[in-house]
Structures are given as C-alpha cells and as structure tokens.
Design an enzyme around this catalytic site. Structure first.
Site, mmCIF file in Angstrom:
data_model
loop_
_atom_site.group_PDB
_atom_site.id
_atom_site.type_symbol
_atom_site.label_atom_id
_atom_site.label_comp_id
_atom_site.label_asym_id
_atom_site.label_seq_id
_atom_site.Cartn_x
_atom_site.Cartn_y
_atom_site.Cartn_z
ATOM 1 N N GLU A 20 -61.815 22.122 4.640
ATOM 2 C CA GLU A 20 -60.657 22.769 4.032
ATOM 3 C C GLU A 20 -59.435 21.938 4.388
ATOM 4 O O GLU A 20 -59.335 21.397 5.501
ATOM 5 C CB GLU A 20 -60.487 24.204 4.554
ATOM 6 N N HIS A 165 -63.892 30.362 0.897
ATOM 7 C CA HIS A 165 -63.070 29.174 1.139
ATOM 8 C C HIS A 165 -62.852 28.932 2.632
ATOM 9 O O HIS A 165 -61.771 28.552 3.064
ATOM 10 C CB HIS A 165 -61.742 29.262 0.398
#
Length: 272
Positions: A20, A165
């Site tokens: 990320e 995510h």
C-alpha cells in the site's frame, strides 16, 4: 499441520505480496510505501508456509494524510511509530529474493515500488525467479466474466467479500480469487462441450484493456494499481456456489459420480 505435504526439494516457493502506498497529488511526487504484506506458499498445494506484514514509516511523514480518504485507514498517526523501510528491508529481501513472485498487477506497480524503495536505501533489490501476475493471467483466461478485473470486482464476482486495501488481507484475497478461477476453469476443461459458455447472457459490460499482459519484466506505471480494460463481456455475475453446484451435478452424471473433491484438489494446475 494436518494434510500438509512438504514442497519437493528444489521447487521454487511462491511469495504472494502486496504493498500500500501514498497517492501522489502533484506532478513529480513519488509513491511512498506505507505497508508491505506477503505470504509464502508451496507451489504443489498452495499451503501457506509463512506470512509477514508491516506498516512502514516514510522519510517525510507529511506525505501521509492526517485522515485517510481511502478504505485502508492508513493515516499519518498509523505509520508515525512504524519502522522505516531500511529497518525492514532485510526481512522483505529474504522473503522475495530467489522466489516466484505472485500478486495482482505487480508487474506494473508493486515490482517498481520495491525496486525504488531499495534504491532509496542504496541496496540492490531482490530478484524473482519468475512472476505470476494474476491481472495478466486472469485477463487472458477469465477476464470476460468479471468486468474490469480489479481485485474488488473479482472478489465481488466470487462472493469473497469487500476488498480491504490492506496488504496481507489483499494478498490472501488474491490467492482465493486464483483458486476460485482455477476451479471453474478446471471444471470447464473437464467437459468443454457441456460447460463452456454455460454462463452466457445477453447483457454486456464494456471496460478498457491494456497490452503486454503476461510479460516477465517489471514495467513502470505512473498511476495507482488495477487499471481498467477495453473488452465486451457477454456474461453476468453469478455466485460460485450456484455455478459449482450445477457443474457438480453435471460431472457426477457424466463421469460416473466421481467425487467432486478429487477433481477440485488439482484445479490450480490450469493456471500454469
């Protein structure tokens, strides 16, 4: 572990990983790695052998938003006390180097970010012995059924829940998506004249396609992960449970009621 079969000596383990990052909001600004997550699996049975995840503090904390506008929830406070990339670089290098790399859109995004992060600390990056990019593989083998081929779309198609995510969660979701796709493709390959095209519908979905899917080399990309694609999709989404149940009934009739489990356990081979 019950049912565990050790990998054969000399076989390359697969490491599925995801990162990320910050999202650049001005010209010239770079992506900064905020989280790394990986699982190592045996290529024979996809059993998880090892996992690792860590938040990563960028050198300039100001590039991280005080409040996350994304669903991942990674804020400035979340990474303020995390280790810097240099502190976790040995672990990341040892996880990745000399293994097959797997992930979704890693050739165009994650590989590049890993290379940049190691360059920033003056170290050579880890080197894979091969790459399995599920974006390229599934676009070729399964793309007509799942719309834009983003991980969130694939997860919705197979009823796997909402993409979080977060690196380790997304890695595990990626592996589950591959298993589900492999199962359907394997079943279709068993009875192609009966099953191929059995989920057609008159509706279409149009997305945008990319080129050069499936190449081994890592390519630079200036936008965030999971680009969209151009293709006409003559399928509608249907739950895997309903599809599998229907296929199961057909297989039992056509193949003398052979237990479905014995067919499914080798299904990942169709992705090779």
């Amino acid at each position: 572990m019950e049912g565990f079969i050790p990998c054969q000596e000399g076989s390359a383990e697969i490491v599925f990983f995801d990162i990320e990052t910050t999202v650049p909001n001005r010209t010239g600004q770079r992506f900064c790695v905020l989280e790394f997550g990986a699982i190592v699996v045996c290529p024979r049975n996809l059993v998880e052998l090892e996992s690792y995840s860590t938040l990563i503090k960028p050198k300039d904390l100001s590039v991280v938003a005080l409040r996350s506008g994304r669903s991942d929830g990674i804020t400035r406070d979340a990474v303020a006390n995390a280790p810097g990339f240099e502190e976790v670089s040995d672990k990341i290098f040892n996880l990745l180097n000399g293994r097959v790399w797997g992930g979704h859109n890693i050739q165009r995004f994650d590989c590049v970010r890993i290379k940049e992060a190691f360059a920033d600390i003056g170290r050579p990056p880890p080197v894979p012995v091969g790459i399995i990019d599920s974006l390229g593989v599934l676009t070729e083998k399964f793309g007509k059924r799942a719309g834009n081929m983003k991980m969130a779309s694939l997860a919705t198609y197979f009823g796997l829940g909402k993409q979080k995510h977060r690196s380790l969660d997304d890695v595990r979701m990626n592996l589950e998506v591959l298993k589900h796709c492999a199962t359907v493709l394997f079943l279709e390959s068993s009875l192609p004249s009966i099953l191929n095209g059995s989920w057609h519908s008159p509706s279409t979905i149009t997305t945008r396609s990319r080129s050069s899917a499936g190449k081994l080399t890592c390519k630079e990309e200036t936008s965030r992960k999971s680009p969209t694609y151009q293709r006409t999709v003559p399928y509608t989404r249907e739950s895997l449970g309903k599809m599998t149940e229907r296929v199961k009934n057909i297989l039992c009739k056509a193949q003398g009621s052979q237990p479905i489990n014995s067919l499914l356990k080798h299904s990942h081979s169709v992705l090779r």
